[in-house]
Each structure stands twice: as C-alpha cells, then as structure tokens.
Design a protein around this motif. Structure first.
Motif, PDB file in Angstrom:
ATOM      1  N   ASP A 169      55.396  31.425  29.600  1.00 49.00           N
ATOM      2  CA  ASP A 169      56.203  32.619  29.828  1.00 49.00           C
ATOM      3  C   ASP A 169      55.330  33.878  29.805  1.00 49.00           C
ATOM      4  OD1 ASP A 169      58.562  33.943  30.418  1.00 49.00           O
ATOM      5  OD2 ASP A 169      59.102  34.236  28.308  1.00 49.00           O
ATOM      6  N   MET A 170      54.213  33.798  30.525  1.00 51.43           N
ATOM      7  CA  MET A 170      53.266  34.915  30.629  1.00 51.43           C
ATOM      8  C   MET A 170      53.179  35.363  32.086  1.00 51.43           C
ATOM      9  SD  MET A 170      50.394  33.150  28.153  1.00 51.43           S
ATOM     10  CE  MET A 170      49.052  34.169  28.766  1.00 51.43           C
ATOM     11  N   ALA A 171      52.808  36.618  32.278  1.00 49.96           N
ATOM     12  CA  ALA A 171      52.659  37.173  33.628  1.00 49.96           C
ATOM     13  C   ALA A 171      51.191  37.428  33.918  1.00 49.96           C
ATOM     14  CB  ALA A 171      53.454  38.468  33.751  1.00 49.96           C
ATOM     15  N   TYR A 172      50.855  37.499  35.206  1.00 50.31           N
ATOM     16  CA  TYR A 172      49.487  37.835  35.609  1.00 50.31           C
ATOM     17  C   TYR A 172      49.511  38.408  37.014  1.00 50.31           C
ATOM     18  CZ  TYR A 172      49.426  33.639  38.556  1.00 50.31           C
ATOM     19  OH  TYR A 172      49.711  32.704  39.517  1.00 50.31           O
ATOM     20  N   THR A 173      48.412  39.065  37.392  1.00 50.85           N
ATOM     21  CA  THR A 173      48.262  39.618  38.730  1.00 50.85           C
ATOM     22  C   THR A 173      47.082  38.938  39.407  1.00 50.85           C
ATOM     23  OG1 THR A 173      49.097  41.773  38.019  1.00 50.85           O
ATOM     24  CG2 THR A 173      47.826  41.705  40.083  1.00 50.85           C
ATOM     25  N   PRO A 174      47.306  38.243  40.513  1.00 49.73           N
ATOM     26  CA  PRO A 174      46.192  37.554  41.197  1.00 49.73           C
ATOM     27  C   PRO A 174      45.339  38.526  42.008  1.00 49.73           C
ATOM     28  CG  PRO A 174      48.237  37.201  42.387  1.00 49.73           C
ATOM     29  CD  PRO A 174      48.604  37.963  41.152  1.00 49.73           C
ATOM     30  N   VAL A 175      44.032  38.313  41.954  1.00 51.15           N
ATOM     31  CA  VAL A 175      43.068  39.059  42.777  1.00 51.15           C
ATOM     32  C   VAL A 175      42.214  38.010  43.473  1.00 51.15           C
ATOM     33  CG1 VAL A 175      41.235  40.788  42.828  1.00 51.15           C
ATOM     34  CG2 VAL A 175      43.049  40.932  41.090  1.00 51.15           C
ATOM     35  N   THR A 176      42.397  37.832  44.779  1.00 48.17           N
ATOM     36  CA  THR A 176      41.796  36.708  45.496  1.00 48.17           C
ATOM     37  C   THR A 176      40.612  37.160  46.335  1.00 48.17           C
ATOM     38  OG1 THR A 176      43.962  35.657  45.610  1.00 48.17           O
ATOM     39  CG2 THR A 176      42.264  34.799  47.073  1.00 48.17           C
ATOM     40  N   TYR A 177      39.547  36.349  46.313  1.00 49.68           N
ATOM     41  CA  TYR A 177      38.335  36.616  47.094  1.00 49.68           C
ATOM     42  C   TYR A 177      38.023  35.408  47.971  1.00 49.68           C
ATOM     43  CZ  TYR A 177      37.452  40.628  44.052  1.00 49.68           C
ATOM     44  OH  TYR A 177      37.555  41.825  43.389  1.00 49.68           O
ATOM     45  N   ALA A 178      37.412  35.680  49.122  1.00 49.34           N
ATOM     46  CA  ALA A 178      37.098  34.608  50.077  1.00 49.34           C
ATOM     47  C   ALA A 178      35.782  33.914  49.755  1.00 49.34           C
ATOM     48  CB  ALA A 178      37.058  35.161  51.492  1.00 49.34           C
ATOM     49  N   SER A 179      34.879  34.594  49.065  1.00 46.41           N
ATOM     50  CA  SER A 179      33.571  34.001  48.749  1.00 46.41           C
ATOM     51  C   SER A 179      33.223  34.231  47.292  1.00 46.41           C
ATOM     52  CB  SER A 179      32.473  34.601  49.635  1.00 46.41           C
ATOM     53  OG  SER A 179      32.141  35.913  49.216  1.00 46.41           O
ATOM     54  N   LEU A 180      32.383  33.350  46.756  1.00 42.99           N
ATOM     55  CA  LEU A 180      31.986  33.461  45.362  1.00 42.99           C
ATOM     56  C   LEU A 180      31.164  34.719  45.124  1.00 42.99           C
ATOM     57  CD1 LEU A 180      32.096  32.132  42.596  1.00 42.99           C
ATOM     58  CD2 LEU A 180      30.033  30.850  43.185  1.00 42.99           C
TER      59      LEU A 180
END
Length: 341
Positions: A169-180
């Motif tokens: 029951d926790m929230a988060y905000t995704p931050v997505t990248y295409a390369s390492l």
C-alpha cells in the motif's frame, strides 16, 4: 483428383513454415560455416559484459560466449560480441542476428511462451533490489513510499515494483530511461530517489557513479530473477549444445576440473564422471554433433563456473560479489546441473 489437389494445396501452404523451420534448425551448421559465433551481450555492464580501455570484451557472460565458441569452433576467440539492449535483444535473437542471447536476461513464463525463444538454464541466480544515495537516509525499501524510482525500459523491473508497492500500500513515481547510460546519469543527478534492477546490476552501476561510496544497495530483494542464456525455438540440437555447455561448466566445478588441470585429468583421472566430461569415455560430444574434446577445450580456455565467477564478479574484483545463491548446491547454494552420463 479433387483430393489430390486439396493435398497439394495444403502442402503448398505448409512449405513456407517448413522452410522457416529448417532455417531455424541449422544454427550449428551456420556457425561452423561462418567460423564465428555471434553472441548477444550487454552493451556495457561491469562484471558481465563490457569493453575495456583496449576495446577487448570481458565479463561473466563474455566468458560463457567464449566457452561456447571453444566447444563448437575449437577456438574461444572466434566470437563476435553483439551489444544488445533491453528493447532489441529478443528481436535480434529471433531474426538470426545473434546465435545466442547471453545478455543478463530473466527467465520468465511470459517470455518463453510469447516469444520465439527458449532459455537453456540458469547461469546466475539474482533478485531485484534498490540502490539509494546515503543522504536520503533510507535503509529499507519499506521507507520509500512516494519515491521517484528510475527504471530501464523493456525489463521486468517495473512490474515487480508495482506488485511490491501495491502489496505494501505504497505509492511511487516511475522515471523511465531507454539506456543504462542515461539512467545512471539521471540517478547521479538526483532525477530519482532510487534505481531498481537486479542486485548484480546495482553493484555494477554503483561503480559508475560520480561518488560510489555515497550510494548504498539496500538489503531488500523483492523478486526472483533467474538469469540465463537463450536460443531460438525450433532448433533442438543447438538448444542442447548451449544447455550442456552451461551444465558442463557447473559440473566441472563440482568435479574440481579446472583450467589448469583439465588436460592432465583427461589421461590421468580414474573418476568416471571426470572421464565422461573430458571425452575420455562415452560419445557425449558426437551425440550433440561436436567432437569428444568439446568440454576439454572450453574448460582449458575459460575454466569452470567457479573460476569464471571469481575472475569477473568475485570478492577479488571491484564488484566484490559473494557466491551466495550461486554457490554449488553442495556448498549451500542453488547451483545444480544434471550429470553427464
């Protein structure tokens, strides 16, 4: 006549599929004709697959590719390392651009049922974890509700985090990248509070930060991540060869066959299991389409599983990863391979 025409029509419809099946079933012949193994590896992950300052490839997965080349082509140097990312790795395997995918990849049911590939086994038992900056003051993933989390696109990591955070029951905000490279830069610059990936990858990423000592890998492991090589579906001979190269590396460690003693043990050992492994007894190599010395060559080139692990990932390397789950089953780990008999 009508039945004959119908049968011919059915055969004609099946021919493209049969031709494609035949093409998929010719990997060993293609590799031998080419004289080079095309091996898909990570674009740059310390300890697993990365180029050094001299341009030479090194790493755990790289050594597996070399062992396979030694077994099949007689020379561990006959490998073309093909860098593949999370987005294109499966397409390159399916298209034939690579003969084997050795890049750290998680074996899942969805991948093996929805993609035209087969995993040959588990080469590294891993789990998903988190890395944070020490200044954040976090010591557990349970303290990260509301955190911005960096993800590498095309991986299983976001689904695992979604399950974990929903359960807690926790929230988060995704931050997505295409390369390492982009992800590491983003995490280093504070664009997210944590980066989540396989724990082995987190240790490698930590070394790439501006100040590695300022980062901490949390103790939480939220998933099972069995990593292993994969090949195309439809070629049982090639599947068997790649699988038994992996199993031979593991069996060799258990039998104490090393890079330094393999040649001598072929003639001197009285252990039937050692003699079968090294080609002194049985027809195990020819049964796969290889010669009797396939395992002797690869062990003489790369050493056994334990030697490969120690050289690339172990306590004496910058990553300093303990064997843990990747120790032999007889030493408290999960590493277990079927016998050569």
């Amino acid at each position: 006549m009508k039945r004959l025409l119908t049968a011919l029509a059915v055969a004609a419809a099946l021919l493209p599929g049969l031709a494609q099946e035949g093409a998929r079933a010719a990997t060993l012949a293609d590799v031998k004709a080419r004289g080079t193994l095309n091996c898909g590896v990570n674009q740059g992950l310390a300890g697993f697959a990365a180029r050094g300052s001299d341009g030479a490839w090194a790493g755990f997965d790289v050594d597996f590719c070399r062992a396979l080349a030694a077994a099949v082509l007689g020379d561990a140097a006959k490998v073309s390392f093909v860098p593949v990312g999370t987005q294109d790795r499966f397409d390159k395997l399916a298209s034939g651009a690579i003969d084997v995918l050795a890049r750290n990849t998680t074996w899942t049911m969805e991948r093996e049922t929805k993609l035209p590939l087969r995993f040959v086994g588990v080469s590294y038992h891993d789990g998903q974890g988190f890395i944070v900056k020490k200044l954040l003051g976090v010591t557990s993933a349970l303290q990260m509700s509301g955190a911005a989390i960096c993800f590498l696109s095309g991986t299983t990591t976001e689904a695992n985090v979604a399950d974990f955070f929903r359960e807690k029951d926790m929230a988060y905000t995704p931050v997505t990248y295409a390369s390492l490279d982009e992800l590491v830069a983003g995490f280093d610059a504070g664009k997210c509070d944590t980066y989540t990936a396989d724990v082995s990858q987190l240790y490698a990423v930590r070394l790439r930060l501006g100040n590695p000592d300022d980062a901490l890998v949390l103790p939480d492991v939220i998933s099972k991540e069995p990593l292993g090589p994969a090949v195309r579906q439809g070629d049982e001979q090639w599947f068997t060869i790649v699988r038994w190269v992996l199993f031979a590396l593991i069996n060799a460690e258990e039998l104490e066959v090393t890079q330094g003693n393999a040649a001598a043990l072929k003639s001197d050992s009285r252990n039937p299991a050692v003699r079968r492994l090294l080609g002194a007894e049985g027809s195990f190599g020819p049964d796969m389409g290889l010669d009797a010395d396939w395992a002797l060559r690869m062990l003489s080139a790369t050493g056994n599983y334990g030697e490969i692990f120690a050289r690339n990932l172990g306590p004496e390397t910058p990553l300093a990863i303990n064997r843990g789950l990747n120790a032999l089953w007889s030493q408290g780990g999960l590493l277990y391979a079927p016998p050569l008999r």
